[in-house]
Design a protein around this motif. Sequence first.
Motif, PDB file in Angstrom:
ATOM      1  N   UNK B 100      26.650 -32.921  28.980  1.00  0.00           N
ATOM      2  CA  UNK B 100      26.120 -32.744  30.594  1.00  0.00           C
ATOM      3  C   UNK B 100      27.115 -33.681  31.188  1.00  0.00           C
ATOM      4  N   UNK B 114      28.749 -34.227  42.608  1.00  0.00           N
ATOM      5  CA  UNK B 114      27.523 -34.511  42.462  1.00  0.00           C
ATOM      6  C   UNK B 114      26.857 -35.759  43.121  1.00  0.00           C
ATOM      7  N   UNK B 115      27.985 -36.360  44.049  1.00  0.00           N
ATOM      8  CA  UNK B 115      27.272 -37.312  45.053  1.00  0.00           C
ATOM      9  C   UNK B 115      26.988 -36.506  46.312  1.00  0.00           C
ATOM     10  N   UNK B 116      27.482 -35.540  46.557  1.00  0.00           N
ATOM     11  CA  UNK B 116      27.118 -34.620  47.598  1.00  0.00           C
ATOM     12  C   UNK B 116      26.154 -33.471  47.372  1.00  0.00           C
ATOM     13  N   UNK B 117      26.501 -32.963  46.075  1.00  0.00           N
ATOM     14  CA  UNK B 117      25.609 -31.602  46.089  1.00  0.00           C
ATOM     15  C   UNK B 117      24.457 -32.268  44.686  1.00  0.00           C
ATOM     16  N   UNK B 118      23.299 -31.503  45.155  1.00  0.00           N
ATOM     17  CA  UNK B 118      22.057 -31.844  44.298  1.00  0.00           C
ATOM     18  C   UNK B 118      22.225 -30.904  43.196  1.00  0.00           C
ATOM     19  N   UNK B 120      20.870 -29.984  39.486  1.00  0.00           N
ATOM     20  CA  UNK B 120      19.617 -29.955  38.494  1.00  0.00           C
ATOM     21  C   UNK B 120      19.763 -29.168  37.269  1.00  0.00           C
ATOM     22  N   UNK B 121      18.938 -29.729  36.250  1.00  0.00           N
ATOM     23  CA  UNK B 121      18.930 -28.962  35.109  1.00  0.00           C
ATOM     24  C   UNK B 121      17.582 -28.453  35.107  1.00  0.00           C
ATOM     25  N   UNK B 141      21.270 -26.004  38.547  1.00  0.00           N
ATOM     26  CA  UNK B 141      21.268 -25.600  39.972  1.00  0.00           C
ATOM     27  C   UNK B 141      22.030 -26.362  40.685  1.00  0.00           C
ATOM     28  N   UNK B 143      22.189 -27.197  44.647  1.00  0.00           N
ATOM     29  CA  UNK B 143      21.631 -27.120  45.855  1.00  0.00           C
ATOM     30  C   UNK B 143      20.757 -26.004  45.787  1.00  0.00           C
ATOM     31  N   UNK B 144      19.731 -25.849  44.850  1.00  0.00           N
ATOM     32  CA  UNK B 144      18.990 -24.670  44.796  1.00  0.00           C
ATOM     33  C   UNK B 144      19.564 -23.301  44.220  1.00  0.00           C
ATOM     34  N   UNK B 145      20.762 -23.318  43.988  1.00  0.00           N
ATOM     35  CA  UNK B 145      21.360 -22.033  43.481  1.00  0.00           C
ATOM     36  C   UNK B 145      21.769 -21.991  42.029  1.00  0.00           C
ATOM     37  N   UNK B 177      31.595 -17.684  45.488  1.00  0.00           N
ATOM     38  CA  UNK B 177      30.945 -17.575  46.697  1.00  0.00           C
ATOM     39  C   UNK B 177      30.603 -19.042  47.503  1.00  0.00           C
ATOM     40  N   UNK B 178      29.939 -19.521  46.619  1.00  0.00           N
ATOM     41  CA  UNK B 178      29.482 -20.973  46.954  1.00  0.00           C
ATOM     42  C   UNK B 178      30.821 -22.174  47.529  1.00  0.00           C
ATOM     43  N   UNK B 182      31.086 -17.647  51.322  1.00  0.00           N
ATOM     44  CA  UNK B 182      31.015 -16.273  51.543  1.00  0.00           C
ATOM     45  C   UNK B 182      29.840 -15.771  51.140  1.00  0.00           C
TER      46      UNK B 182
END
Lengths: 722, 309
Positions: B100, B114-118, B120-121, B141, B143-145, B177-178, B182
């Motif tokens: 991980x 990972x300190x800016x973006x969430x 998740x597993x 995930x 940020x939800x994607x 894209x992320x 875009x």
Amino acid sequence: MPDLLLELFSEEIPARMQRQAAENLKKLVTDALVNGGLVYEGAKAFVTPRRLALSIHGLPAKQPDLKEEKKGPRVGAPDGAIQGFLKGAGLKSISEAKVQHDKKGDFYIAITEKKGRATQEVIAEIIPGILTDFPWPKSMRWGGAGGPTLRITKTAPGIDVKVTEFSWVRPLHSVICTFGPETEEPAIIPFKVPYTNIVASNSTRGHRVMSSGEISVKRLDDYAKKLEAARVVLDADRRKEIILSDAKNIALAQGLELVEDEALLEEVAGLVEWPVVMIGEFEKEFLDIPAEVIRATIRINQKCFVLRDPKTGKLANKFILVSNLEATDGGEAIKAGNARVIRARLSDAKFFWDTDRKTKLEARLPKFEQITFHEKLGTQAARIERIARLAKELAPIVKADPAKAEKAARLAKADLLTEVVGEFPEVQGLMGKYYALAEGIDKEIAEASEEHYKPQGPNDRVPTAPVSVAVALADKIDTLTGFWAIDEKPTGSKDPYALRRAALGIIRIALDNKLRLPLLTVFRKALSALPKMTDQKNVKDAPSISPEEDLLGFFGDRLKVYLRDAGARHDLVDAVFALEGQDDLVLIVRRVEALGKFLETEDGKNLLAGTKRAANILSIEEKKDKKTYSSEPDASKLTAPEEKALAAAIKAAEGEVEAALKKEDFGAAMHAMAKLRAPVDAFFDKVIVNADDKAVRENRLKLLNRIREATRHVADFSRIEG
Amino acid sequence: MSDKNDPLSPARSFQGLILALQNFWAKQGCVILQPYDMEMGAGTFHPATTLRALGPKPWNVAYVQPSRRPKDGRYGENPNRLQHYYQYQVILKPSPPNLQELYLQSLAAIGIDAKVHDIRFAEDDWESPTLGAWGLGWECWCDGMEVSQFTYFQQVAGFECAPVSGELTYGLERLAMYVQGVENVYDLNFNGLEGDKKVTYGDVFLQAEKEYSKHNFELADTEMLFQQFKMAESACTKYLEAGWKDGSREEHLMALPAYDQCIKASHVFNLLDSRGVISVTERQSYILRVRELAKACGAAWLKTEGGRA
């Protein structure tokens, strides 16, 4: 008294398994301790996405000592018996045994003392086994140093048996196990997790990103405090509270209201160790999509909450997200990222919603011909055709327009073929209504699409609009008769087609709407519409009872459960159901109610007692004589005035009861029946049934039978308790 | 991390993103393979995953695999769906205890901190009915994607994995894209240059998406495909049978060529499926037929040099 702290630290545990796992851990450990004679004061389990924890407080430091007594042979018994006793009790010579005296003489007795072991030792012994057999719904092995391996045992040439030596829900990384009294530094119980190189210690880790390094902990309060400092909220309920209250406050600050969702809240609390609640936004034009679809999209795909405007009750173009991070940029990237995904999802949903409305529901129907409903029950198209015909036939009973009921039934399932329902099955029916309304279809017909699935559960609304009721009944009856015909009935806890729910649905619809539904006739009609069954079961296995009667019996059981939940006596339902031809739910319930009221009166209680007494005497005498006394008593042989009076009273009561039943006036029927009480009591008081004169005795027994028969007009009294 | 103005920065070019992942996993000691030269539905079909996940030998590999999902074609009209896209596949056997962490570091290498973006597993059990394979893990995930699949293989080709491999699969277009910010896959900057020299994903693949969508849904020769399926199936069986050294079942010499025919059968089935000529009931039996091939190939592989202890 010492406390135990246990933590199992792993990679992310699926949210849906967390609660149960915590409960299981608590139960397994406390049960094992109690079995070992270790009684505790309290226990609490905790769970986060990465850890299961358990604290047990107030444990004794050691097991109680056990004294075991084993009785041996008599003093002076043969040597063989003595040797056997010594061996069994583990004694070296007979001098180690004690002699005890009882009234039969002197006996040897062996007393062995088992010293209680230290609690620590017991814990070190029981926990590895609990971890090995832990009941995860699905568990796995992993690789690398410490990962459990697979042992392959050759039991015979060519036959390998694979044994997973240890598995966990996801890779297990470390274990905490500390034990000690509140005032002291607790000891570590350093057991090894079987087949791994994990040894229990006192250290763990905090939040994956917002903390670093290991944390050493002592007991629960210290553990929870240090975790909190390392950005982990240990208690799932506290995480829920934080999420809920932050979400509400953030919504309020925007003049909005949170659409609460307990299941989502529970799930989200299982996805984060450190909940950080934020608000995001999407474009207003998406609000053209039905609110239920927006909510489903945001909830299921993104695990976010939706908000509404308290003034209008309508959804707002905002959502609440719960992240697991206090981001260094204040959460801007997280908000933007989530909003981006939600926008993409909503564009899909909007595309589906727009596309779906381009095709009329009617035009979708031919496709059902290619979809199998059930291998033995034909296609969806055939099923819809059956439902439509049945709905039309039921229409007069439910006071619906037959043509409308038929059309509604034909369209009710059409939305299953739409894109939106394909994506979000939980909005089935509802979308059908929206699409039908958008097409300009009659409102009654459109609404049946949503309503005909109801009631879904005990708290769900029951449909009342006649067209909806017709379709709802037809749908459920077709399901039940179909699965009954192919012998796929619910058994025990298995009810894969939710047939119990369907039957309960019919019961509630019929009762709430006071529908006079002749169930047997309706079942027969529905059964005759089913495809011909080719693979008939062996005649030997074939049930002697017809499917419609068997199904009616199932309804009887469901009705009993339903009425019991509503506070009625189940034996009264049995007593009514035992009567011939009881297939009208409304009448059955009214009869049960009247019977219940009657039995609360003095007359009712006494008549019940009298009838039971008559039945008892009859059954004893009939057994003795090996014949039944079911024919009419001979009026000329009635001698005592009380028996004459009784015979006359029965005749009069029966007349009255029948007239009342014809008018379905069960109260009046019971009232008429009550008039029997005095003559019955007088008869038993004054008349001896077992008279010496054979003919008189026989005639009196026949009279007793008349009492039983008379009461059967209202209920089978033999099934009533008390 | 590379300079944001560098055309090969992962945030600027699709190829930069791929290069960053290649570099990252090369530094972890992975063999960097090139794509397998056959059409397949996912990187998992590559023999470097399917076969190498079986048997006791350690194996660390990373590669890009073009993945074909004929049914996902949208004639180039959907901003997110493609019938041909790229997966980045990593196999670490045995799975290391810090997998991980490694995954998070690989995200950092492409600019996702990972300190800016969430990150998740989220639970996601993986199963491939055609490969007779399953594993437990998550979808990852950001940020939800969903940006990756993370799986601990438990079984492949019907055989228990011992040791267990860890598999990471990155959806490259989605990740790109992320990080490029875009909304439409065809707008991705492929080479990181600007102006006349800029090449987009659409420049490279839009025409192909249109042509193949027509092919997959309307024109693919089904008669030929039905035959090809049968031919691949029988060739696979034939090679497996012929591959036993000296006729004894102790050593196999043809597992890889046989497995190619299994890959072939699987892709042909996907094409037939997208042409809509396979009914619901037949569908299941085709899947089972491919699975039987995969299982037999796995069994053979375990008796080869690569599959043995």
